[in-house]
Design an enzyme around this catalytic site. Structure first.
Site: not given
Ligand code: CO
Ligand code: ZN
Length: 336
Positions: A65, A168, A197-198, A220, A306
């Site tokens: 992503h 990420d 995606e998130e 990922d 994150h």
């Molecule tokens: Co993420």
């Molecule tokens: Zn991710």
């Protein structure tokens, strides 16, 4: 190759691209991957789909992503302070006192209400963004309601390990670009850089339908379990690319796991087991697309996910490049 990949990771993590605002990062990736593929298209959700032709009649989907987590402006007050809501999994504990940046380059900092926060733990609703304007009129000259900002990127180069925001999942976007440089597969390879995606695997859901792959590998980041007092899980930085067994979006089937193990063994690729107890990935959406797709997931063990200081190991990335290439080049595919 390690230095080249490091430079690509630095550049790709500095490009603006929160969930739903992926045009700029898609442009960046399109430029970098175009020499290695035959066709590139984008769909209505902004997914970037890059195809390299094959001769076997089989189609392999590789995906990562492009979107990163962000903050969406919900209100601008008369003194010029912005209120916001999270776009994706924003952790309140690390969101105050951050530098943020908007698509148009406007910068600001986050802080919280002095009076209402008594325990030093502000909620997102108690926070605001200060973009250095002392009135609503002035602030509206720079930012509008609905604009999305991200934590400002800052790349920390520690030699073989790097830390920055948006690893990420830009680190896996970089790995897929790198893997395509030398891809010699009998199959058609569809490399898909997905959107949204998130917020729940939304781009991948649409892309898996239109691509209709015979086999898919999603990439990922995954949690590391090698920092002080962390959870007892098998993932450790520097121990290689992972073979995922399960996360909250998918349980991977035995034929796929056995295939991935065999390819890793045959090619001398260093891998480790992954079981992610929190969070899912695009592979969950891809596996259950259409009539079901044989799907696997390869992850990069990443610390502090994150946050603006997500950390990964470049040796793991190099193993992942070799692994994803070997998986896509394998003549035999599981369940097809
Ligand atoms: Co993420
Ligand atoms: Zn991710």
């Amino acid at each position: 190759m390690s230095n080249e990949l490091k430079e690509l990771i630095r550049e790709i993590t500095e490009v603006y691209g929160p969930t739903g605002r992926e045009e700029r990062i898609a442009d960046f990736i399109e430029k970098r991957i175009s020499p290695y593929v035959d066709e590139i298209r984008r769909d209505a959700m902004g997914n970037l789909i890059c195809t390299k032709k094959g001769t076997s009649g089989k189609r392999v989907m590789l995906s990562a992503h492009m979107d990163q987590i962000g903050l969406i402006v919900t209100d601008i007050d008369e003194k010029g302070f912005l209120r916001f809501a999270p776009v994706g999994g924003i952790n309140p504990a690390i969101t105050a006192c951050r530098e943020v940046v908007f698509e148009n380059g406007v910068r600001g900092v986050t802080y919280y209400e002095q009076k209402t926060v008594t325990d030093g733990k502000p909620t997102l609703a108690q926070m605001f963004i200060d973009i250095g304007c002392d009135s609503r009129e002035k602030a509206e000259g720079h930012v509008s309601i609905g604009d999305i900002c991200t934590y400002a990127p800052h790349f920390v180069d520690m030699g073989n390990r790097v830390a920055c925001g948006a690893l990420d999942d830009r680190i896996c976007c970089a790995i897929l670009i790198e893997a395509m440089k030398d891809m010699k597969s009998p199959h058609e390879i569809c490399v898909c850089f997905t959107t949204q995606e998130e917020v729940g695997l939304r781009g991948a859901t649409a892309a898996a339908y239109s691509i209709a792959p015979d086999f898919s590998i999603n990439m990922d980041v995954t949690m590391s379990a090698d920092t002080p007092e962390c959870m007892p899980l098998p993932m450790k930085m520097g121990e290689g690319a992972t073979i995922k067994y399960m996360d909250r979006s998918a349980v991977f089937t035995k034929p796929v796991i056995d295939f991935m193990r065999k390819v890793a063994n045959d090619n001398g690729i260093k891998t480790q087991n992954e079981i992610l107890k929190a969070g899912g990935t695009d592979s969950g959406a891809i596996q259950s697309a259409r009539g079901g797709v044989a799907s696997g997931c390869v992850s990069i063990v990443t610390r502090y996910i994150h946050s603006p200081v997500e950390m990964a190991d470049l040796d793991d990335c190099a193993e992942a490049v070799r692994f994803v290439r070997a998986l896509a080049e394998s003549e035999e595919l599981p369940l097809s």
